[in-house]
Design a protein around this motif. Sequence first.
Motif, mmCIF file in Angstrom:
data_model
loop_
_atom_site.group_PDB
_atom_site.id
_atom_site.type_symbol
_atom_site.label_atom_id
_atom_site.label_comp_id
_atom_site.label_asym_id
_atom_site.label_seq_id
_atom_site.Cartn_x
_atom_site.Cartn_y
_atom_site.Cartn_z
ATOM 1 N N ALA A 26 -36.003 -31.527 30.558
ATOM 2 C CA ALA A 26 -35.133 -30.536 30.022
ATOM 3 C C ALA A 26 -34.663 -30.094 28.893
ATOM 4 O O ALA A 26 -34.921 -30.691 28.130
ATOM 5 C CB ALA A 26 -33.437 -31.086 30.984
ATOM 6 N N ASP A 27 -34.994 -28.644 28.860
ATOM 7 C CA ASP A 27 -34.975 -27.978 26.965
ATOM 8 C C ASP A 27 -33.585 -27.204 27.562
ATOM 9 O O ASP A 27 -32.495 -26.504 27.848
ATOM 10 C CB ASP A 27 -35.802 -27.177 27.805
ATOM 11 N N PHE A 28 -33.124 -28.331 26.339
ATOM 12 C CA PHE A 28 -31.637 -27.727 25.838
ATOM 13 C C PHE A 28 -31.464 -26.456 25.259
ATOM 14 O O PHE A 28 -31.833 -27.344 23.830
ATOM 15 C CB PHE A 28 -30.232 -28.593 25.871
ATOM 16 N N TYR A 29 -30.862 -25.538 25.220
ATOM 17 C CA TYR A 29 -31.415 -24.235 24.139
ATOM 18 C C TYR A 29 -30.256 -23.626 23.950
ATOM 19 O O TYR A 29 -29.290 -23.407 25.210
ATOM 20 C CB TYR A 29 -32.977 -22.934 24.946
ATOM 21 N N ALA A 30 -30.263 -22.785 23.170
ATOM 22 C CA ALA A 30 -29.374 -21.500 23.629
ATOM 23 C C ALA A 30 -30.198 -19.885 22.802
ATOM 24 O O ALA A 30 -31.114 -20.049 22.630
ATOM 25 C CB ALA A 30 -28.254 -21.613 21.425
ATOM 26 N N ASP A 31 -29.574 -18.738 23.412
ATOM 27 C CA ASP A 31 -30.302 -18.122 23.344
ATOM 28 C C ASP A 31 -29.881 -17.406 22.240
ATOM 29 O O ASP A 31 -31.393 -16.564 21.864
ATOM 30 C CB ASP A 31 -29.206 -16.753 23.992
ATOM 31 N N TRP A 32 -29.583 -17.366 20.616
ATOM 32 C CA TRP A 32 -29.526 -16.838 19.246
ATOM 33 C C TRP A 32 -30.112 -18.161 18.626
ATOM 34 O O TRP A 32 -30.682 -17.975 17.630
ATOM 35 C CB TRP A 32 -28.167 -17.224 18.678
#
Length: 127
Positions: A26-32
């Motif tokens: 699982a890759d936890f990311y944010a668009d920014w």
Amino acid sequence: MSDGVKHINSAQEFATLLNTTQYVVADFYADWCGPCKAIAPMYAQFAKTFSIPNFLAFAKINVDSVQQVAQHYRVSAMPTFLFFKDGKQVAVNGSIMIQGADANSLRAAAEKMGRLAKEKAAATGSS
């Protein structure tokens, strides 16, 4: 275009993936998040290379839109990569998680998860 990555939109969707797939990265990311964008193509390539239906899935979870899951796993930095076996978080190569766009650690973990999933699939005659 399918890159092999499962884009998770809810806690229920993630729970279903964990219940139906033996291994999950699982890759936890944010668009920014700049580092998230930088490592995304590599993550997509790992997904394309190593995914095996029901045995290994690569998921992307946006921490801003699926906050419940990010909070549950105490994700505090992006990107954060977590690993699961049979629905439970596990360590891979001695690490319970990879924080930051650490390409070498992510490659090693993806390769190990890919190898384990391939062995499981072969043992059950599913490969």
